[in-house]
Design an enzyme around this catalytic site. Structure first.
Site, PDB file in Angstrom:
ATOM      1  CE  LYS A 226      61.569  33.515  -8.237  1.00 28.20           C
ATOM      2  NZ  LYS A 226      63.134  34.450  -8.082  1.00 28.20           N
TER       3      LYS A 226
ATOM      4  NE  ARG B  91      71.418  37.124  -6.227  1.00 28.24           N
ATOM      5  CZ  ARG B  91      70.368  36.588  -6.998  1.00 28.24           C
ATOM      6  NH1 ARG B  91      69.616  36.224  -6.876  1.00 28.24           N
ATOM      7  NH2 ARG B  91      70.787  35.702  -7.591  1.00 28.24           N
TER       8      ARG B  91
ATOM      9  CG  ASP C 151      63.144  36.352  -4.548  1.00 28.66           C
ATOM     10  OD1 ASP C 151      64.808  36.322  -4.665  1.00 28.66           O
ATOM     11  OD2 ASP C 151      62.739  36.733  -5.599  1.00 28.66           O
TER      12      ASP C 151
ATOM     13  CB  SER D 110      66.772  33.470  -5.343  1.00 25.39           C
ATOM     14  OG  SER D 110      65.847  34.505  -6.394  1.00 25.39           O
TER      15      SER D 110
ATOM     16  CG  HIS E 191      62.664  29.216 -11.386  1.00 26.43           C
ATOM     17  ND1 HIS E 191      61.366  29.910 -11.370  1.00 26.43           N
ATOM     18  CD2 HIS E 191      63.178  30.273 -11.482  1.00 26.43           C
ATOM     19  CE1 HIS E 191      61.594  31.412 -10.909  1.00 26.43           C
ATOM     20  NE2 HIS E 191      63.082  31.932 -11.294  1.00 26.43           N
TER      21      HIS E 191
HETATM   22  N1  URA Z   1      66.162  33.219 -11.047  1.00 26.53           N
HETATM   23  C1  URA Z   1      65.437  33.475  -9.969  1.00 26.53           C
HETATM   24  O1  URA Z   1      64.589  33.721  -9.649  1.00 26.53           O
HETATM   25  N2  URA Z   1      66.608  33.685  -9.240  1.00 26.53           N
HETATM   26  C2  URA Z   1      68.036  33.482  -9.624  1.00 26.53           C
HETATM   27  O2  URA Z   1      68.923  34.487  -8.657  1.00 26.53           O
HETATM   28  C3  URA Z   1      68.653  33.262  -9.933  1.00 26.53           C
HETATM   29  C4  URA Z   1      67.459  33.151 -11.304  1.00 26.53           C
END
Ligand code: URA
Length: 440
Positions: free
Chosen positions: A187, A168, A161, A183, A82
């Site tokens: 996940k 956001r 989220d 965040s 990620h």
């Molecule tokens: N990627 C995400 O999943 N969340 C964030 O806040 C920033 C990047």
């Protein structure tokens, strides 16, 4: 408990308890707390921060706001990657097929664009028919069969989220260490992989502009991942200019395909190979970075990674023919060079502004409900340190609306600083944070 009091507490720099954080997450997910109160709370967090305990409690509350995937039916050590978000960041499209081609199961959860940054899910939708809403069963069977599946955040995976992320995105409350860490890690904790490789971007196009903040974000995420029993690496990579030369959904997918075909830009290849190497090491498929790199380079040479991308696109319902003929991707109607206004060197790039240029052209969302135009974007010709002559194109804009083009051109000029000073080069990879070490 009243949301008003909790907003006030954070506004006055108070630390919230586990119960208070759970109240906020549950209340917002169920709809009892309205967007305007949550927006005020998020802004207070951006301004006053959260400590590690609060970040951890927020992560766990968001991870358990919906289903936690059970991926135990997938054979082998499952890896995921990620990014904290960048401009021109298409590494997932490059590294996922490479790692899968080596037999390591990639069970990846991806997101949509956020703020000035792009998202893998939006990019994958460049393939006509491609679907990222997979049922749990289909996700698992695809990973077992072809070693690769990429899913969007289904309605019930960390739904807190999903809702907070969208809010956001449009309330300028993205760039905060605790909000990003919770965040991403909520996940990752809900989606069940064994190994997590994080790409923490640093620089003018990242949410964290300074190396110190990026390091702190990397440290928080590795600490949370390790606490949850996951092998977690965070690689800090440069975002002082777009990665590669393409920004915008179709353009980025084409660049990723070219990279898998051995014709990619060197910075994109380097970041992809480094992140993928940690995925292989974490899964026990390679013992050293050198071995991992050799294996990964082999998947480009023998085209197994390119073929894996095509197999993956078909397995998720997409038309894979553009993988072998990128001319099939839809092109924008207006393609226009942006000439340099002076001689000199590219000495600074406001990379977040380049992301905004793409967004203005229609490549990103201005509101929660915006529909993305996949064909627009920017082709970058001049990168940091390049010499440029007056009149020479610094970039090419791809647009479908001449009104938007005018604003985009002006913002692109504002994003580039051209001067007589040749700037010092930034490293592509700054360092790696593991549960034991910071390797710079
Ligand atoms: N990627 C995400 O999943 N969340 C964030 O806040 C920033 C990047």
């Amino acid at each position: 408990m009243q949301m008003y009091d909790l907003i006030n507490k954070k506004k006055n720099r108070g630390a919230l308890s586990k119960e208070e954080i759970e109240f906020i997450v549950k209340g917002y997910t169920s709809g009892e707390i309205p967007d305007y109160q949550m927006s005020a709370f998020l802004m207070a967090v951006c301004l006053n921060g959260m400590n590690y305990e609060e970040t951890l409690n927020l992560t766990v509350a968001m991870a358990s706001s919906g289903d936690v995937l059970d991926l135990s039916a997938i054979h082998g050590t499952k890896v995921d990657k990620h990014s904290t978000g960048g401009v021109g960041d298409k590494t997932s499209l490059v590294l996922s097929p490479m790692v899968a081609a080596l037999g390591v199961p990639v069970a990846k959860m991806s997101g949509r664009g956020l703020g000035h940054t792009g998202g893998t899910i939006d990019k994958l939708e460049s393939f006509p028919g491609f679907s990222t809403s997979l049922t749990g069963g289909k996700f698992i069977s695809n990973v077992n069969r072809i070693k690769l599946a990429i899913a969007g955040q289904t309605a019930n995976l960390a739904p807190a989220d999903k809702k907070i992320y969208a809010l956001r995105d449009v309330t300028a409350t993205v760039d905060n260490i605790s909000l990003i860490a919770s965040s991403i890690m909520s996940k990752k904790l809900a989606s069940g992989s064994d190994v997590i490789v994080l790409d923490v971007k640093t620089g003018s196009g990242a949410f964290m502009k300074s190396y110190e903040d990026s390091l702190a974000l990397a440290g928080e995420m590795v600490r949370i991942g390790t606490m949850a029993g996951k092998t977690t690496y965070a690689v800090i990579t440069d975002m002082n200019q777009p990665l590669g030369r393409a920004v915008g959904n179709n353009l980025e997918v084409i660049e990723a395909i070219n990279t898998l075909d051995g014709r990619g830009p060197s910075d994109l290849l380097e970041v992809s190979l480094t992140l993928a190497s940690y995925m292989l090491i974490g899964a026990g498929r390679a013992e050293s970075m050198a071995e991992a790199r050799q294996l990964l380079e082999g998947t480009i040479k023998d085209k197994s990674a390119l073929n894996k991308l095509a197999e993956f696109v078909s397995a998720q319902g997409g038309d894979s023919s553009p993988v072998y003929d990128t001319g099939l991707f839809k092109k924008a109607d207006i393609i226009e060079d942006v000439p340099s206004l002076s001689d000199g060197y590219v000495s600074y790039i406001h990379t977040d502004e380049i992301g905004m240029v793409s967004l203005i052209l229609g490549g990103g969302r201005q509101t929660k409900d915006s529909i993305i135009d996949l064909s627009v974007g920017i082709q970058i010709h001049k990168k940091l340190g390049d010499a440029v002559k007056k009149g020479e194109p610094i970039a090419t804009l791809h647009a479908n609306d001449s009104g938007k083009l005018k604003e985009a051109r002006q913002r692109l000029y504002n994003a580039y600083l051209i001067s007589n000073e040749k700037p010092a080069q930034h490293p592509i990879i700054y360092g790696v944070v593991t549960d034991k070490d910071v390797l710079a």
